[in-house]
Design an enzyme around this catalytic site. Sequence first.
Site, PDB file in Angstrom:
ATOM      1  N   ARG A 108      -6.141 -10.593   5.526  1.00  7.77           N
ATOM      2  CA  ARG A 108      -4.986 -11.103   4.785  1.00  7.77           C
ATOM      3  C   ARG A 108      -5.359 -12.363   3.990  1.00  7.77           C
ATOM      4  NH1 ARG A 108      -0.157  -9.209   2.973  1.00  7.77           N
ATOM      5  NH2 ARG A 108       1.628 -10.508   3.520  1.00  7.77           N
ATOM      6  N   THR A 406       0.694  -1.704  -3.453  1.00  7.48           N
ATOM      7  CA  THR A 406      -0.225  -1.520  -2.337  1.00  7.48           C
ATOM      8  C   THR A 406      -0.730  -0.096  -2.287  1.00  7.48           C
ATOM      9  OG1 THR A 406       0.935  -3.128  -1.027  1.00  7.48           O
ATOM     10  CG2 THR A 406      -0.428  -1.647   0.204  1.00  7.48           C
ATOM     11  N   THR A 424      -3.878  -4.477  -0.657  1.00  6.23           N
ATOM     12  CA  THR A 424      -2.808  -4.781  -1.601  1.00  6.23           C
ATOM     13  C   THR A 424      -3.126  -6.000  -2.456  1.00  6.23           C
ATOM     14  OG1 THR A 424      -0.439  -5.315  -1.710  1.00  6.23           O
ATOM     15  CG2 THR A 424      -1.644  -6.252   0.116  1.00  6.23           C
ATOM     16  N   GLU A 445       0.269 -12.645  -3.208  1.00  4.23           N
ATOM     17  CA  GLU A 445       0.643 -12.432  -1.800  1.00  4.23           C
ATOM     18  C   GLU A 445       1.480 -13.569  -1.224  1.00  4.23           C
ATOM     19  OE1 GLU A 445       0.597  -9.152   0.063  1.00  4.23           O
ATOM     20  OE2 GLU A 445      -1.237  -9.371  -1.097  1.00  4.23           O
ATOM     21  N   SER A 468       3.200 -10.052   6.776  1.00  8.76           N
ATOM     22  CA  SER A 468       3.068  -8.780   6.063  1.00  8.76           C
ATOM     23  C   SER A 468       3.913  -7.712   6.745  1.00  8.76           C
ATOM     24  CB  SER A 468       1.601  -8.360   6.065  1.00  8.76           C
ATOM     25  OG  SER A 468       1.445  -7.043   5.565  1.00  8.76           O
ATOM     26  N   GLY A 489       4.649  -0.004   0.180  1.00  6.55           N
ATOM     27  CA  GLY A 489       6.097  -0.047  -0.008  1.00  6.55           C
ATOM     28  C   GLY A 489       6.771  -1.330   0.441  1.00  6.55           C
TER      29      GLY A 489
HETATM   30  N1  GLU Z   1       2.626  -7.607   0.372  1.00  6.80           N
HETATM   31  C1  GLU Z   1       3.209  -6.567   1.158  1.00  6.80           C
HETATM   32  C2  GLU Z   1       2.991  -6.820   2.624  1.00  6.80           C
HETATM   33  O1  GLU Z   1       1.938  -7.249   3.001  1.00  6.80           O
HETATM   34  C3  GLU Z   1       2.610  -5.249   0.850  1.00  6.80           C
HETATM   35  C4  GLU Z   1       2.821  -4.885  -0.534  1.00  6.80           C
HETATM   36  C5  GLU Z   1       3.671  -3.728  -0.668  1.00  6.80           C
HETATM   37  O2  GLU Z   1       3.347  -2.615  -0.272  1.00  6.80           O
HETATM   38  O3  GLU Z   1       4.714  -3.921  -1.241  1.00  6.80           O
HETATM   39  O4  GLU Z   1       3.854  -6.555   3.385  1.00  6.80           O
END
Ligand code: GLU
Length: 592
Positions: A108, A406, A424, A445, A468, A489
């Site tokens: 991450r 992602t 992602t 992020e 996340s 998602g």
């Molecule tokens: N940044 C999102 C997370 O880590 C994932 C990105 C996404 O799939 O929208 O939860």
Amino acid sequence: MNTRTRRAVAPLLAITISLAAASGAAASQPATGPATATGSGGAAATVDRHSTQAAIDALRHGANAVDAAVTAAAVLGVTEPFSSGIGGGGFMVMYDARRRRVETIDQRERAPQAMGPDAFWENGKPLAFKDARYSGLSVGVPGTVRGWATALRQRGTITLAQALKPAIKLAREGFVVDATFADQINQNLDYFDDVPATKALYLDPDGTPLDVGTTFRNPDLARTYERIAKHGTAGFYKGPVAAAILRASRRPAVSAANHTWRPGVMTQHDLRSYSPVWRKPTHVRYRGLDVFGMGPPSSGGSTVGEALNILSGYPLGSLPREQSRHLVLEASRLAFADRGAYLADPAYYRVPLQGLLSEGFAASRRALIGDHALASPIGPGNPYAFGGTGGGRGRLSADTTRAGSTTHLSVSDRWGDVVSYTFTIESTGGSGLLVPGYGFLLNNELTDFDYDSLTKPNRVQGGKRPRSSISPTIVLRHGRPWLTVGSPGGSMIITTVLQLLTDRIDLGMTLPQAIADPRASQRNTPATAAEPAFLALPETAALSARGHVFTTTPEIGASTGIKFLGDKGEVLAAAEPVRRGGGSAMVLRPTR
Ligand code: GLU
């Protein structure tokens, strides 16, 4: 690009509609390859045919699942640059057949050390999401390259240079722009055209997205990969690439911009000191299976796990479909209330993981479920009473409905190793900042922090990882791989994985049926997001009668998975048939 095409790829808006108006399926585009494959010798499923093929080629040459997963991921960095790449981070969950255990690597992104809780505040107010996102401030210290290197060094058999080879070739030779790719540019057009480097790579000279059907090449990214191949992680975290990342995030080069791009505060020390972390997976027992997921700072494993624990109190498979769907939505609602209150980077907040995943806590939450939908937002429960300590009850953070981007890939090999990897750059198109001369986008992020709060567990802090929702999942039966799934998602990742698991385990669907199943996502908000096809299901009217309120959203998740069939090494690999343009699944030796 002409206006007709432009209209066809215009971003789809989530709109509230009545049940009566619901009809049709999720927006469809042609699939990129067969979405399912059955066979042995190893398998891969990703959103992209080039990536899946690269994994299969690696497996054919004797690579293991970790090697093949990194090889495939590097290709996705080329073909899916708006969802993934070396400018971002991710989480890898692996089953090691020799050690017979599930392990995880947290790759991450981290906040620069100089950031504090008010990093995204101006004049006593938090920035609006777009102002926060399209900026240098949202850029977390990328974790992907060190993550790949760590995985290969400790669990792989090939070098980073070998893993990057197919991606380098593809970046140089190019691939054909499809409607999904052009649409993802279109979604960002108003911001991409502010940034000369981004504009030069992804827009035609007339300022429109690259045309569908044209060949897209990224020689700058090929050179960046080559530099990493030659110098290892130092080719990214030190030297010219590092300097260019710092320049791009600290002084966003924008011209003729119709927006303000705020500068970030990342330093050379932040880049050099980044390291991935091996973490214990989360684990729950469900219907006699062992479900392993990603622990904090992801909320994936704990939230899916808590919901499954709640659901284990009901015979879902033998209830009417309408009732089982109701219970899945309610379990998800309750688990999200706890996620919002208690999940953050464990280095900064004592996450009460043991309590959250305990059966006693699940029973206390299950007791709230009735025949009628609960009214959200509901408050968190008290996991401290069920084991473990924590940082004190967090304040509820209602989940926003931001759907990011992602990509998720699933790989297995002939030895029985499995990799479930979601990576992602956060939103589709990340921060919008392309690193000039190096061909990759920087992530946004850090907007995954509760940046609008100065006190919540998931507030911004220097060096911290934002919470996340990423949920790469591996299910074992009698200690052997039985199923792996995952999805992109945003926070809908969690509900997608929960629905996939209950569809497959309880409702008698095959993996491809579970992947194709119309989705709904309840995240402790008054309304449940649902795909149009979900609203058209026969059972949905009964859900409305129970008090569930729906808003429609065109697509939820885009998953891949592998189902392990028996003990002879045969598997069924599956990707999306339709969502996001469809994915691609392959096996090394197809079953005739
Ligand atoms: N940044 C999102 C997370 O880590 C994932 C990105 C996404 O799939 O929208 O939860």
